[in-house]
Design a protein around this motif. Structure first.
Motif: not given
Ligand code: ADP
Length: 261
Positions: A226, A223, A167
């Motif tokens: 996290l 998704g 990101y």
């Molecule tokens: P994904 O597989 O979509 O990355 P995550 O669960 O890792 O899923 O993250 C969920 C959402 O949080 C992401 O789709 C993104 O929109 C946001 N996100 C996570 N980390 C960051 C970051 N470092 N900077 C900006 N947005 C982030």
């Protein structure tokens, strides 16, 4: 929500009492709903790549004369298959974490956090180089061992590093800090990326939540990254917080207690 049950207490065909049971099932209902949502989301997330793969295979079977177009279709099929693999792996990890006994007594591994973190930074650097992103690390040298499952620590670092790179714009920087603050160990991963709006800060830890529709999916994310991190952190008795200024960047901080009583 309250569930009501009642019955008679019999003794040799003689009714000598009644029993009434009132049970608060709000929590059970809530969990049922979360589960239902999850199943619906998983089905949707699996269906999208499967439908795409099926379509391109059918088109190829009918015959595509142009070689470049054919190769492009093969690339898409390969990408969608990879997506399915990652999705299934993440779903399995999540369900494993949920079934694991959580709580501090479950923590048995002791690890050298600096050593493991360095390995994970190396792994993430490959993806970072493709975007010309530099990962700069500051790892305190005399850190003590900590109680943390090694596999979980790896996965947690990798998911956070992967997001920081995913990101962020090309040619930006990601900073990783690992340091001791009294009886706590702090892992800080900061980026100069698109950031996270205030109202999304809690929700990004939910399964399949993405800040914008498409953000994440377009980047190839499942998704679930996290959600997995959150489960890991909770199961090891640690905490995670996020600070962010949209358009400027995000900072994720994991706090781990070094000494356990
Ligand atoms: P994904 O597989 O979509 O990355 P995550 O669960 O890792 O899923 O993250 C969920 C959402 O949080 C992401 O789709 C993104 O929109 C946001 N996100 C996570 N980390 C960051 C970051 N470092 N900077 C900006 N947005 C982030």
């Amino acid at each position: 929500t309250v569930r009501v049950a009642y019955g008679k207490i019999n003794d040799n065909d003689q009714v000598n009492g009644y029993i009434l049971v009132l049970q608060d099932i709000t929590q059970i209902r809530r969990l049922e709903n979360i589960r239902k949502d999850f199943v619906a989301n998983v089905s949707h997330e699996l269906k999208t790549p499967i439908t795409s793969i099926k379509g391109f295979v059918e088109t190829l079977r009918e015959g595509v004369d142009d070689e470049a177009t054919r190769n492009h279709f093969y690339d898409i099929i390969e990408m969608e298959t990879q997506r399915l693999i990652e999705l299934v792996e993440d779903i399995l990890t999540l369900s494993f974490l949920e079934n694991e006994e959580s709580g501090r007594e479950g923590v048995e591994d002791r690890i050298h956090p600096g050593v493991v973190l360095r390995e994970m930074i190396q792994m993430a650097s490959k993806l970072a180089r493709e975007k010309d992103i530099r990962i700069e690390s500051q790892i305190q040298s005399d850190l003590p061992e900590i109680p943390f499952k090694e596999e979980y620590f790896r996965q947690m670092c990798l998911n956070l590093l992967d997001n920081a790179v995913k990101y962020s714009p090309p040619a930006s920087k990601v900073w990783v800090t690992l340091k001791r603050e009294e009886k706590y160990l702090k892992l800080i991963i900061a980026d100069q990326g698109m950031g996270i709006p205030e109202e999304a800060k809690e929700r990004i830890f939910e399964r399949f939540y993405r800040v914008e529709k498409g953000r994440g999916r377009k980047e190839g994310g499942t998704g679930l990254g996290l959600a997995i991190v959150k489960h890991i952190v909770q199961s090891q008795g640690a905490t995670i917080t996020v600070d962010s200024e949209p358009g400027k960047g995000s900072t994720f901080t994991v706090t781990i207690e070094i000494v356990r009583y």
